[in-house]
Design a protein around this motif. Structure first.
Motif, PDB file in Angstrom:
ATOM      1  N   MET A   1       0.851  -1.193   0.000  1.00 40.01           N
ATOM      2  CA  MET A   1       0.000   0.000   0.000  1.00 40.01           C
ATOM      3  C   MET A   1       0.888   1.245   0.000  1.00 40.01           C
ATOM      4  SD  MET A   1      -1.341   0.124   3.933  1.00 40.01           S
ATOM      5  CE  MET A   1      -1.645  -1.636   3.879  1.00 40.01           C
ATOM      6  N   ASN A   2       0.294   2.370  -0.351  1.00 39.89           N
ATOM      7  CA  ASN A   2       1.091   3.590  -0.415  1.00 39.89           C
ATOM      8  C   ASN A   2       1.277   4.190   0.979  1.00 39.89           C
ATOM      9  OD1 ASN A   2      -1.310   4.913   0.239  1.00 39.89           O
ATOM     10  ND2 ASN A   2      -1.725   5.572  -1.855  1.00 39.89           N
ATOM     11  N   ARG A   3       1.983   5.310   1.000  1.00 35.61           N
ATOM     12  CA  ARG A   3       2.332   5.935   2.274  1.00 35.61           C
ATOM     13  C   ARG A   3       1.092   6.381   3.045  1.00 35.61           C
ATOM     14  NH1 ARG A   3       6.249  11.273   2.909  1.00 35.61           N
ATOM     15  NH2 ARG A   3       6.209  11.366   5.197  1.00 35.61           N
ATOM     16  N   ARG A   4       0.103   6.897   2.331  1.00 33.09           N
ATOM     17  CA  ARG A   4      -1.110   7.365   3.011  1.00 33.09           C
ATOM     18  C   ARG A   4      -1.831   6.216   3.714  1.00 33.09           C
ATOM     19  NH1 ARG A   4      -5.311  10.399  -0.730  1.00 33.09           N
ATOM     20  NH2 ARG A   4      -5.321   8.327  -1.690  1.00 33.09           N
ATOM     21  N   GLY A   5      -1.939   5.075   3.043  1.00 33.60           N
ATOM     22  CA  GLY A   5      -2.575   3.922   3.658  1.00 33.60           C
ATOM     23  C   GLY A   5      -1.810   3.432   4.876  1.00 33.60           C
ATOM     24  N   ALA A   6      -0.465   3.415   4.754  1.00 34.59           N
ATOM     25  CA  ALA A   6       0.376   2.968   5.873  1.00 34.59           C
ATOM     26  C   ALA A   6       0.245   3.907   7.068  1.00 34.59           C
ATOM     27  CB  ALA A   6       1.826   2.881   5.419  1.00 34.59           C
ATOM     28  N   GLN A   7       0.189   5.202   6.814  1.00 32.98           N
ATOM     29  CA  GLN A   7       0.038   6.169   7.896  1.00 32.98           C
ATOM     30  C   GLN A   7      -1.308   5.982   8.606  1.00 32.98           C
ATOM     31  OE1 GLN A   7       0.705   9.891   5.810  1.00 32.98           O
ATOM     32  NE2 GLN A   7       2.813  10.031   6.583  1.00 32.98           N
ATOM     33  N   ARG A   8      -2.313   5.641   7.836  1.00 31.14           N
ATOM     34  CA  ARG A   8      -3.626   5.423   8.430  1.00 31.14           C
ATOM     35  C   ARG A   8      -3.575   4.236   9.390  1.00 31.14           C
ATOM     36  NH1 ARG A   8      -8.617   7.311   7.097  1.00 31.14           N
ATOM     37  NH2 ARG A   8     -10.427   5.976   7.473  1.00 31.14           N
ATOM     38  N   LEU A   9      -2.932   3.160   8.971  1.00 36.25           N
ATOM     39  CA  LEU A   9      -2.804   1.995   9.838  1.00 36.25           C
ATOM     40  C   LEU A   9      -1.966   2.310  11.067  1.00 36.25           C
ATOM     41  CD1 LEU A   9      -2.318  -1.030   7.395  1.00 36.25           C
ATOM     42  CD2 LEU A   9      -4.418  -0.205   8.464  1.00 36.25           C
ATOM     43  N   ARG A  10      -0.872   3.005  10.892  1.00 32.68           N
ATOM     44  CA  ARG A  10      -0.017   3.338  12.027  1.00 32.68           C
ATOM     45  C   ARG A  10      -0.715   4.267  13.011  1.00 32.68           C
ATOM     46  NH1 ARG A  10       4.434   3.335   8.032  1.00 32.68           N
ATOM     47  NH2 ARG A  10       5.698   1.488   8.474  1.00 32.68           N
ATOM     48  N   GLY A  11      -1.682   5.035  12.515  1.00 33.09           N
ATOM     49  CA  GLY A  11      -2.444   5.919  13.397  1.00 33.09           C
ATOM     50  C   GLY A  11      -3.532   5.190  14.162  1.00 33.09           C
ATOM     51  N   GLY A  12      -3.693   3.896  13.892  1.00 33.06           N
ATOM     52  CA  GLY A  12      -4.656   3.104  14.642  1.00 33.06           C
ATOM     53  C   GLY A  12      -5.966   2.839  13.946  1.00 33.06           C
ATOM     54  N   HIS A  13      -6.127   3.390  12.735  1.00 30.95           N
ATOM     55  CA  HIS A  13      -7.370   3.132  12.001  1.00 30.95           C
ATOM     56  C   HIS A  13      -7.190   1.890  11.134  1.00 30.95           C
ATOM     57  CE1 HIS A  13     -11.061   3.651   9.806  1.00 30.95           C
ATOM     58  NE2 HIS A  13     -11.349   4.736  10.508  1.00 30.95           N
ATOM     59  N   PRO A  14      -8.140   0.946  11.171  1.00 26.29           N
ATOM     60  CA  PRO A  14      -7.932  -0.328  10.479  1.00 26.29           C
ATOM     61  C   PRO A  14      -8.224  -0.321   8.984  1.00 26.29           C
ATOM     62  CG  PRO A  14     -10.032  -0.378  11.623  1.00 26.29           C
ATOM     63  CD  PRO A  14      -9.386   0.934  11.978  1.00 26.29           C
ATOM     64  N   TRP A  15      -8.803   0.745   8.445  1.00 23.47           N
ATOM     65  CA  TRP A  15      -9.245   0.713   7.048  1.00 23.47           C
ATOM     66  C   TRP A  15      -8.179   1.213   6.086  1.00 23.47           C
ATOM     67  CZ3 TRP A  15     -14.744   3.341   7.304  1.00 23.47           C
ATOM     68  CH2 TRP A  15     -15.599   2.535   8.080  1.00 23.47           C
ATOM     69  N   VAL A  16      -8.089   0.543   4.945  1.00 22.04           N
ATOM     70  CA  VAL A  16      -7.286   1.016   3.819  1.00 22.04           C
ATOM     71  C   VAL A  16      -8.193   1.023   2.592  1.00 22.04           C
ATOM     72  CG1 VAL A  16      -5.314   0.580   2.313  1.00 22.04           C
ATOM     73  CG2 VAL A  16      -5.130   0.108   4.762  1.00 22.04           C
ATOM     74  N   PHE A  17      -8.280   2.166   1.951  1.00 24.74           N
ATOM     75  CA  PHE A  17      -9.175   2.298   0.810  1.00 24.74           C
ATOM     76  C   PHE A  17      -8.507   1.833  -0.480  1.00 24.74           C
ATOM     77  CE2 PHE A  17     -10.737   5.264   3.982  1.00 24.74           C
ATOM     78  CZ  PHE A  17     -12.094   4.998   3.975  1.00 24.74           C
ATOM     79  N   ARG A  18      -9.352   1.523  -1.461  1.00 24.63           N
ATOM     80  CA  ARG A  18      -8.879   1.000  -2.743  1.00 24.63           C
ATOM     81  C   ARG A  18      -7.832   1.911  -3.370  1.00 24.63           C
ATOM     82  NH1 ARG A  18     -13.650   0.828  -6.401  1.00 24.63           N
ATOM     83  NH2 ARG A  18     -14.259  -0.951  -5.125  1.00 24.63           N
ATOM     84  N   SER A  19      -8.010   3.214  -3.248  1.00 22.73           N
ATOM     85  CA  SER A  19      -7.082   4.167  -3.865  1.00 22.73           C
ATOM     86  C   SER A  19      -5.698   4.129  -3.242  1.00 22.73           C
ATOM     87  CB  SER A  19      -7.649   5.588  -3.763  1.00 22.73           C
ATOM     88  OG  SER A  19      -7.902   5.931  -2.402  1.00 22.73           O
ATOM     89  N   ASP A  20      -5.563   3.515  -2.058  1.00 28.09           N
ATOM     90  CA  ASP A  20      -4.270   3.449  -1.377  1.00 28.09           C
ATOM     91  C   ASP A  20      -3.602   2.082  -1.523  1.00 28.09           C
ATOM     92  OD1 ASP A  20      -4.412   6.086  -0.448  1.00 28.09           O
ATOM     93  OD2 ASP A  20      -5.635   5.474   1.262  1.00 28.09           O
ATOM     94  N   VAL A  21      -4.244   1.177  -2.253  1.00 30.32           N
ATOM     95  CA  VAL A  21      -3.670  -0.142  -2.495  1.00 30.32           C
ATOM     96  C   VAL A  21      -2.839  -0.085  -3.769  1.00 30.32           C
ATOM     97  CG1 VAL A  21      -4.152  -2.576  -2.959  1.00 30.32           C
ATOM     98  CG2 VAL A  21      -5.547  -1.325  -1.311  1.00 30.32           C
ATOM     99  N   VAL A  22      -1.539  -0.282  -3.627  1.00 33.94           N
ATOM    100  CA  VAL A  22      -0.629  -0.192  -4.775  1.00 33.94           C
ATOM    101  C   VAL A  22      -0.700  -1.450  -5.622  1.00 33.94           C
ATOM    102  CG1 VAL A  22       1.787   0.026  -5.467  1.00 33.94           C
ATOM    103  CG2 VAL A  22       0.917   1.366  -3.534  1.00 33.94           C
ATOM    104  N   GLN A  23      -0.691  -2.602  -4.984  1.00 35.12           N
ATOM    105  CA  GLN A  23      -0.756  -3.877  -5.698  1.00 35.12           C
ATOM    106  C   GLN A  23      -1.826  -4.745  -5.047  1.00 35.12           C
ATOM    107  OE1 GLN A  23       2.969  -5.918  -6.086  1.00 35.12           O
ATOM    108  NE2 GLN A  23       2.048  -7.741  -7.040  1.00 35.12           N
ATOM    109  N   ALA A  24      -2.960  -4.869  -5.744  1.00 32.07           N
ATOM    110  CA  ALA A  24      -4.071  -5.636  -5.195  1.00 32.07           C
ATOM    111  C   ALA A  24      -3.748  -7.127  -5.208  1.00 32.07           C
ATOM    112  CB  ALA A  24      -5.337  -5.375  -6.004  1.00 32.07           C
ATOM    113  N   PRO A  25      -4.104  -7.846  -4.160  1.00 35.39           N
ATOM    114  CA  PRO A  25      -3.865  -9.286  -4.125  1.00 35.39           C
ATOM    115  C   PRO A  25      -4.665 -10.020  -5.203  1.00 35.39           C
ATOM    116  CG  PRO A  25      -4.435  -8.440  -1.940  1.00 35.39           C
ATOM    117  CD  PRO A  25      -4.732  -7.356  -2.916  1.00 35.39           C
ATOM    118  N   ALA A  26      -4.041 -10.949  -5.880  1.00 39.96           N
ATOM    119  CA  ALA A  26      -4.732 -11.778  -6.878  1.00 39.96           C
ATOM    120  C   ALA A  26      -5.344 -12.972  -6.167  1.00 39.96           C
ATOM    121  CB  ALA A  26      -3.760 -12.216  -7.962  1.00 39.96           C
ATOM    122  N   LEU A  27      -6.188 -12.677  -5.173  1.00 46.01           N
ATOM    123  CA  LEU A  27      -6.756 -13.707  -4.309  1.00 46.01           C
ATOM    124  C   LEU A  27      -8.234 -13.432  -4.080  1.00 46.01           C
ATOM    125  CD1 LEU A  27      -3.958 -13.739  -1.555  1.00 46.01           C
ATOM    126  CD2 LEU A  27      -4.376 -15.557  -3.230  1.00 46.01           C
TER     127      LEU A  27
END
Length: 382
Positions: free
Chosen positions: A1-27
């Motif tokens: 995920m990009n820096r914005r998504g990582a910062q969100r997680l480090r701040g304690g929020h569990p959500w990462v939005f589609r726009s912050d996913v750099v490489q989506a899992p092929a799963l």
């Protein structure tokens, strides 16, 4: 995920939005390991391929394994937090999604039955594992999936109500601090009843006196508590079937001082004010007027109007408990609305208490989406 998504997680929020996913899992939907763009591990998250909220973090420690044992431990920890409630009620929430570190999972207990909601594709993929752990941890006799909220549409999941284990009755008697009423897990509001107002019902019930009013009464949960100390209670709701249940609940509790009143609460209160009527205790607990951000302006007008009408009806020295379950109406906006209503009433009101969510509906400070319920107890000073 990009820096914005990582910062969100480090701040304690569990959500990462589609726009912050750099490489989506092929799963397919399920649990995936998450990393920052530079490869720094950020733990494990639920993966929803079709959702705008692509990732919901479950576990910070990347060395953990998300398996049946992990789920069992996480569920046991959440259930243990509710232990004190078993002494006062037989219905309460066991898992409050993100508030308990189990995003998009809701588990409510109604006596020996459980009602669950799996609100993301990633969580839905673990249904069988969750059900097996809940059976072992609670000794329940049945588990019902109330998977009918609109949130499942955004996940590409069907809306359904489905029995997952054992048997769950159509109605279940709830005992709440000595007050008994029926929950309807298959087709009632939310998962069968409004469990989040339990402590507020007890609070205003203990303070009630004289002539009382319960606006938007639904099945009369507030009215039942008011009736134990008030002289007479008017329970107002627009739904005749809901008021029939109010009568049934009053009989179940041996209460003969509750009067169901069918009608639009706004119009009923206006008419009573024109007639010069007054009440000593009033509860205003409307449905969520602001279900979307776009509906907020109209919702504020609605909340202000009904609270203003209640303030006009309140006798000097009387108490008004008012609440909002609209997430989009923040605490600040809620109190701004009340302040405007007080100003228009031309009366003085003292703030006696501010209420939030109970023990079984934890609101995380840094995850605003976990909080929605706010309330205030006001006293008419003149």
């Amino acid at each position: 995920m990009n820096r914005r998504g990582a910062q969100r997680l480090r701040g304690g929020h569990p959500w990462v939005f589609r726009s912050d996913v750099v490489q989506a899992p092929a799963l397919p939907a399920g649990v995936v390991r998450v990393e920052e763009e530079n490869g720094t591990p950020l733990g494990w998250a639920l993966w929803s391929p079709r959702s705008e909220i692509s990732l919901r973090r479950l576990e910070v420690d990347p060395s953990q394994t998300i398996d049946a044992s992990w789920w069992h431990t996480a569920l046991a920890r959440s259930i243990a937090r509710r232990a004190p409630l078993a002494n006062v009620a037989n219905a309460y929430r066991l898992v409050h999604g993100e508030g308990d570190g189990l995003p998009s999972l809701v588990v409510d207990r109604y006596d020996d039955s459980l009602v669950i909601q799996l609100l993301s594709a990633g969580m839905d993929a673990w249904t069988d594992t969750i059900v097996e752990s809940l059976r072992e941890l609670t000794g329940c006799t049945g588990i019902l999936a109330r998977n009918d909220p609109a949130a499942r549409d955004r996940e590409g999941l069907p809306r359904e109500v489905r029995l997952l284990y054992g048997d769950v009755p159509r109605t279940i008697e709830v005992n709440e601090h000595g007050v008994r009423y029926l929950a309807a897990p298959w087709d009632g509001q939310k998962t069968g009843a409004f469990l989040d107002q339990r402590e507020n019902r007890v609070m205003i019930g203990a303070l009630a006196r004289g002539r009382a009013l319960d606006c938007f009464a639904y099945h009369g949960s507030f009215a039942l508590h008011l009736a134990r100390h008030a002289t007479q209670v008017s329970a107002v709701d627009i739904s005749a079937p809901a008021l029939a249940r109010v009568n049934e609940h009053a009989e179940r509790n041996g209460l003969r001082n509750i009067e169901p009143v069918q009608g639009d609460a706004f119009e009923v209160l206006r008419a009573w004010h024109r007639d010069g009527q007054q009440f000593d205790t009033i509860v205003v607990d409307p449905p969520a007027f602001a279900k979307t951000r776009g509906a907020l302006d109209g919702a504020i007008r609605g909340y202000k109007d009904i609270n203003l009408q209640a303030m006009k009806l309140l006798a000097p020295g009387g108490l008004l408990f008012t609440a909002s379950c609209s997430f989009h109406l923040s605490r600040g906006l809620f109190f701004d609305m009340l302040s405007d209503a007080v100003a228009d009433s031309g009366r003085r009101f003292a703030l006696r208490s501010i209420t939030g969510q109970p023990l079984d509906h934890p609101e995380l400070i840094n995850v605003p989406e976990t909080g929605y319920l706010k309330g205030a107890l006001l006293e008419a000073m003149e």
